[in-house]
Enzyme design. Sequence first.
Site, mmCIF file in Angstrom:
data_model
loop_
_atom_site.group_PDB
_atom_site.id
_atom_site.type_symbol
_atom_site.label_atom_id
_atom_site.label_comp_id
_atom_site.label_asym_id
_atom_site.label_seq_id
_atom_site.Cartn_x
_atom_site.Cartn_y
_atom_site.Cartn_z
ATOM 1 N N HIS A 5 3.191 -28.076 -39.575
ATOM 2 C CA HIS A 5 3.667 -27.605 -40.875
ATOM 3 C C HIS A 5 3.560 -28.703 -41.924
ATOM 4 O O HIS A 5 3.400 -29.869 -41.597
ATOM 5 C CB HIS A 5 5.113 -27.092 -40.800
ATOM 6 C CG HIS A 5 6.123 -28.123 -40.407
ATOM 7 N ND1 HIS A 5 6.621 -28.220 -39.138
ATOM 8 C CD2 HIS A 5 6.724 -29.104 -41.120
ATOM 9 C CE1 HIS A 5 7.491 -29.200 -39.075
ATOM 10 N NE2 HIS A 5 7.569 -29.778 -40.271
ATOM 11 N N GLU A 56 7.191 -25.679 -44.404
ATOM 12 C CA GLU A 56 8.638 -25.860 -44.253
ATOM 13 C C GLU A 56 9.217 -26.139 -45.637
ATOM 14 O O GLU A 56 8.839 -27.106 -46.287
ATOM 15 C CB GLU A 56 8.927 -27.044 -43.339
ATOM 16 C CG GLU A 56 10.395 -27.415 -43.261
ATOM 17 C CD GLU A 56 10.636 -28.711 -42.506
ATOM 18 O OE1 GLU A 56 11.687 -29.320 -42.746
ATOM 19 O OE2 GLU A 56 9.783 -29.116 -41.691
ATOM 20 N N HIS A 74 -2.259 -30.878 -53.472
ATOM 21 C CA HIS A 74 -2.070 -29.432 -53.417
ATOM 22 C C HIS A 74 -2.155 -28.945 -51.978
ATOM 23 O O HIS A 74 -2.585 -29.666 -51.093
ATOM 24 C CB HIS A 74 -3.113 -28.710 -54.279
ATOM 25 C CG HIS A 74 -4.521 -28.954 -53.818
ATOM 26 N ND1 HIS A 74 -5.275 -29.993 -54.302
ATOM 27 C CD2 HIS A 74 -5.299 -28.310 -52.913
ATOM 28 C CE1 HIS A 74 -6.475 -29.973 -53.714
ATOM 29 N NE2 HIS A 74 -6.504 -28.957 -52.863
ATOM 30 N N GLU A 122 -4.000 -24.304 -54.247
ATOM 31 C CA GLU A 122 -5.385 -23.990 -54.553
ATOM 32 C C GLU A 122 -5.789 -22.734 -53.795
ATOM 33 O O GLU A 122 -5.484 -22.595 -52.610
ATOM 34 C CB GLU A 122 -6.290 -25.168 -54.147
ATOM 35 C CG GLU A 122 -7.750 -24.953 -54.460
ATOM 36 C CD GLU A 122 -8.598 -26.143 -54.050
ATOM 37 O OE1 GLU A 122 -9.644 -26.348 -54.681
ATOM 38 O OE2 GLU A 122 -8.227 -26.863 -53.087
#
Length: 130
Positions: A5, A56, A74, A122
């Site tokens: 994550h 998360e 990003h 993005e």
Amino acid sequence: MRLLHTMLRVGDLDKSIAFYTEILGMTLLRRKDYPDGQFTLAFVGYGSEEENSVIELTYNWGVDKYELGSAYGHIALEVDDVYKACEDIRSRGGKITREPGPMKHGTSILAFVEDPDGYKIELLSPKRQD
């Protein structure tokens, strides 16, 4: 090894969960309060944590704003059609910060969306060549 994550600190957890689930179409996978540490974690994604990388969202109780700094870039999401994804995101109240079109100095079609805390996401076409 595998990527599990990416953690983002958020100032309003409910607003962030709504953005990632209602605007970007992710699923809230789990959410848990940690009273002793005064924080809440929520995990969102497009599939189970066992098979997919997820995000998360960390809410530190009483902190409603963070400075993102200059190092963050990003998160990238692949979408079937960047133009259509932007239309859908905009119609659900999302903020497009870079309209869809070819990448600067390249040909891949991309766009950028901003979450409630200012994190950039993005959107990329699956037909990337750059």
